[in-house]
Enzyme design. Structure first.
Site, PDB file in Angstrom:
ATOM      1  N   HIS A   1       1.694   4.486  -2.776  1.00  5.77           N
ATOM      2  CA  HIS A   1       1.735   5.940  -2.551  1.00  5.77           C
ATOM      3  C   HIS A   1       3.096   6.494  -2.979  1.00  5.77           C
ATOM      4  O   HIS A   1       3.193   7.529  -3.633  1.00  5.77           O
ATOM      5  CB  HIS A   1       1.556   6.252  -1.058  1.00  5.77           C
ATOM      6  CG  HIS A   1       0.136   6.203  -0.574  1.00  5.77           C
ATOM      7  ND1 HIS A   1      -0.864   6.969  -1.135  1.00  5.77           N
ATOM      8  CD2 HIS A   1      -0.445   5.521   0.449  1.00  5.77           C
ATOM      9  CE1 HIS A   1      -2.007   6.740  -0.468  1.00  5.77           C
ATOM     10  NE2 HIS A   1      -1.781   5.859   0.477  1.00  5.77           N
TER      11      HIS A   1
ATOM     12  N   HIS B   1       0.831  -1.208   0.000  1.00  5.27           N
ATOM     13  CA  HIS B   1       0.000   0.000   0.000  1.00  5.27           C
ATOM     14  C   HIS B   1       0.871   1.266   0.000  1.00  5.27           C
ATOM     15  O   HIS B   1       0.728   2.131  -0.871  1.00  5.27           O
ATOM     16  CB  HIS B   1      -0.911  -0.027   1.240  1.00  5.27           C
ATOM     17  CG  HIS B   1      -1.825   1.142   1.361  1.00  5.27           C
ATOM     18  ND1 HIS B   1      -3.134   1.097   0.973  1.00  5.27           N
ATOM     19  CD2 HIS B   1      -1.618   2.401   1.814  1.00  5.27           C
ATOM     20  CE1 HIS B   1      -3.705   2.279   1.188  1.00  5.27           C
ATOM     21  NE2 HIS B   1      -2.799   3.086   1.704  1.00  5.27           N
ATOM     22  N   GLU B   2       1.786   1.342   0.951  1.00  3.21           N
ATOM     23  CA  GLU B   2       2.614   2.553   1.052  1.00  3.21           C
ATOM     24  C   GLU B   2       3.544   2.690  -0.152  1.00  3.21           C
ATOM     25  O   GLU B   2       3.827   3.800  -0.590  1.00  3.21           O
ATOM     26  CB  GLU B   2       3.410   2.564   2.368  1.00  3.21           C
ATOM     27  CG  GLU B   2       2.555   2.561   3.643  1.00  3.21           C
ATOM     28  CD  GLU B   2       1.495   3.665   3.710  1.00  3.21           C
ATOM     29  OE1 GLU B   2       1.724   4.757   3.144  1.00  3.21           O
ATOM     30  OE2 GLU B   2       0.428   3.436   4.320  1.00  3.21           O
TER      31      GLU B   2
HETATM   32 CO    CO Z   1      -3.183   5.228   1.989  1.00  2.00          CO
END
Ligand code: CO
Length: 502
Positions: free
Chosen positions: A270, A266-267
């Site tokens: 980003h 997830h990170e």
């Molecule tokens: Co997020």
């Protein structure tokens, strides 16, 4: 003349950005390295720098230059990129100047005091301790909306800080449709004969080995470790000071490997966005992400649409088995895939699966909207919360720490933030559907651990542009239509229809 003025404008912006970067480094350090006793001074340093940033932004000096640029903008003399830079700075500037310094300071102080009160209230599961603080925050947020101005709902003025251009009306329509769909499919899943046992993925996973695997996955996805770092913090997050310095964090749980793996994916999603922004645009809005919703779509595509797909694990599962042979030797990849995609209603948002997660968000959206519009009151929140949890997820909440007190957002004054999580999921599904059309061999590429075309697509269509387009313009430009929940519903139907045999 125009070029000279615009050059000066960019220099002023860069000055602001440097302060912003310093603030981001301080916050990163606070979460990753700082000893507990440093908290007091750090809060003061951050508040003082944030004050300086605000003062510079609303100063006469800055007003003079931005108003000069505005003249060129009004006469349509700026090129497309310059116009986008102006448009975005002006949007933020006009909001900021409407808020008196006393108001900004009071809000900052109220929020900083509320956060520790909230932490205590949650620990003791006692809403009454927090109630008067939340009442004050809601009252101030209603005032903020009034100061900033809005067309229809005061809640729009708050959503706008996180997702510019989005309105509560548009969200209400999209979320309502989604809610009906999710409540219905959740009932079908509960009735399904298929039983998935995710507990078999629990075990003893040494942290250094978890880290080794996470770094391997992040690197494969395209994270540039020479332009970034990976550290540990209580709550995983991504921060960026420049496209060449983007940092992610993760949290480890010895018994639950997937927790750190999925949060790293997830990170990294980003971070790839931030590393993909063009260096030449640094210090202007073209060097910034569009909105929280679009940012979240990048993390969600990688974490959910890609990272929880079977193709992805066809490549990574053999590697996982090598690192943790004892636990995974006996588990076939199909069982593993089903276990990481188990749907199970949980009272806690951050523990929810990708399907029920959105019901947690819709519940918060409905409450925030009515709170800010004044049709419900803070004192009734636990009752309202618990009734909605029963209705949407079929769960009975017995403790407020497991209910209305679970999230930090409201105590920090972040009202209007929650919807961006579900927006991220919807954008992700809509973009993913288009990516699959544009890259017909994508699944085969992922099975081979090849993410180059996928990343190149994201870079070209999203990352490289910064804030050149608004979220709505970008989605329409890429997919040919405006935000729609259809793609997410199709994705859920197809994926979970197969897993649960619906
Ligand atoms: Co997020």
């Amino acid at each position: 003349m125009k070029n000279k003025v615009f050059k000066e404008f960019r220099e002023k912006l860069l000055e602001l950005w440097h302060i912003n970067s310093a603030l981001a480094v301080l916050s990163w350090d606070q979460e990753v390295n700082m000893p507990t006793k440093g908290a007091d001074l750090r809060a003061k340093t951050i508040a003082s720098l944030a004050g300086l940033l605000h003062q510079k932004f609303v100063s006469k000096d800055f007003a003079k230059i931005i108003k000069e640029v505005k003249k060129f903008y009004d006469r349509s003399e700026l090129n497309r990129k310059e116009a986008a830079i102006f448009r975005e700075v002006w949007r933020e500037y006009s909001r900021e100047v409407k808020l008196p310094s006393e108001f900004v300071e009071e809000l900052a102080e109220v929020c900083s005091r509320s956060q520790s009160v909230w932490a205590k209230a949650r620990k003791e599961s006692n809403f009454e301790i927090f109630q008067s603080y939340l009442e004050k925050i809601v009252e101030m947020k209603r005032r903020e909306a009034k100061l900033v101005g809005y067309k229809n709902s005061p809640y729009d003025a708050l959503i706008d800080t996180y997702e510019p251009g989005m309105t509560s009306e548009e969200l209400s329509v999209v979320f309502y449709e989604l809610k009906i769909f999710l409540v219905d499919i959740l009932k079908k899943i509960k009735k399904s004969k298929k039983k998935i046992d995710a507990k078999k993925l629990k075990g003893n996973f040494p942290l250094d080995k978890q880290e080794q695997f996470n770094k391997y996955v992040a690197e494969k996805m395209g994270f540039d470790f020479e332009a970034g770092r990976m550290d540990i913090s209580t709550h995983p997050f991504t921060t960026n000071f420049h496209p060449d310095d983007v940092r992610i964090t993760t949290r480890y749980d010895r018994s639950n490997l997937l927790y750190s793996v999925l949060s790293t994916i997830h990170e990294t999603g980003h971070a790839l966005y931030e590393q993909g922004i063009k260096v030449e645009n640094f210090g202007t809005p073209l060097g910034e992400s569009i909105s929280l919703g679009i940012h979240e779509s990048q993390s969600r595509i990688w974490e959910k649409n890609i990272g929880q797909s079977k193709e992805f694990w066809k490549y990574f599962y053999p590697e996982l088995k090598k690192i943790f042979p004892d636990i995974f030797r006996k588990i076939k990849i199909d069982e593993f895939y089903e276990a990481i995609n188990e749907v199970k209603a949980s009272p806690i948002r951050t523990e929810a699966d990708e399907l029920t997660y959105n019901l947690h968000i819709i519940l918060r959206f409905e409450i925030e909207k009515e709170l800010i519009e004044g049709s419900i009151e803070v004192k009734d929140l636990p009752k309202i919360w618990n009734a909605k949890m029963k209705e949407y997820l079929g769960l009975k909440i017995s403790k407020d720490s497991q209910g209305v007190l679970q999230d930090v957002h409201w105590s920090g004054g972040s009202i209007g933030y929650f919807p961006t999580y579900t927006l991220g999921n919807l954008y992700a599904a809509q973009l993913h559907a288009k990516i699959k059309k544009d890259i017909p061999g994508l699944e085969k590429e992922i099975e081979k651990g090849n993410f180059e075309n996928l990343l190149a697509w994201l870079r070209k269509n999203i990352h490289n542009h910064g804030k050149l387009y608004t979220a709505d313009e970008l989605i329409r430009k890429i997919t040919g239509e405006t935000l729609s929940s259809k793609y997410f519903m199709d994705y859920i139907n197809s994926k979970y229809g197969k897993i649960y045999g619906l």
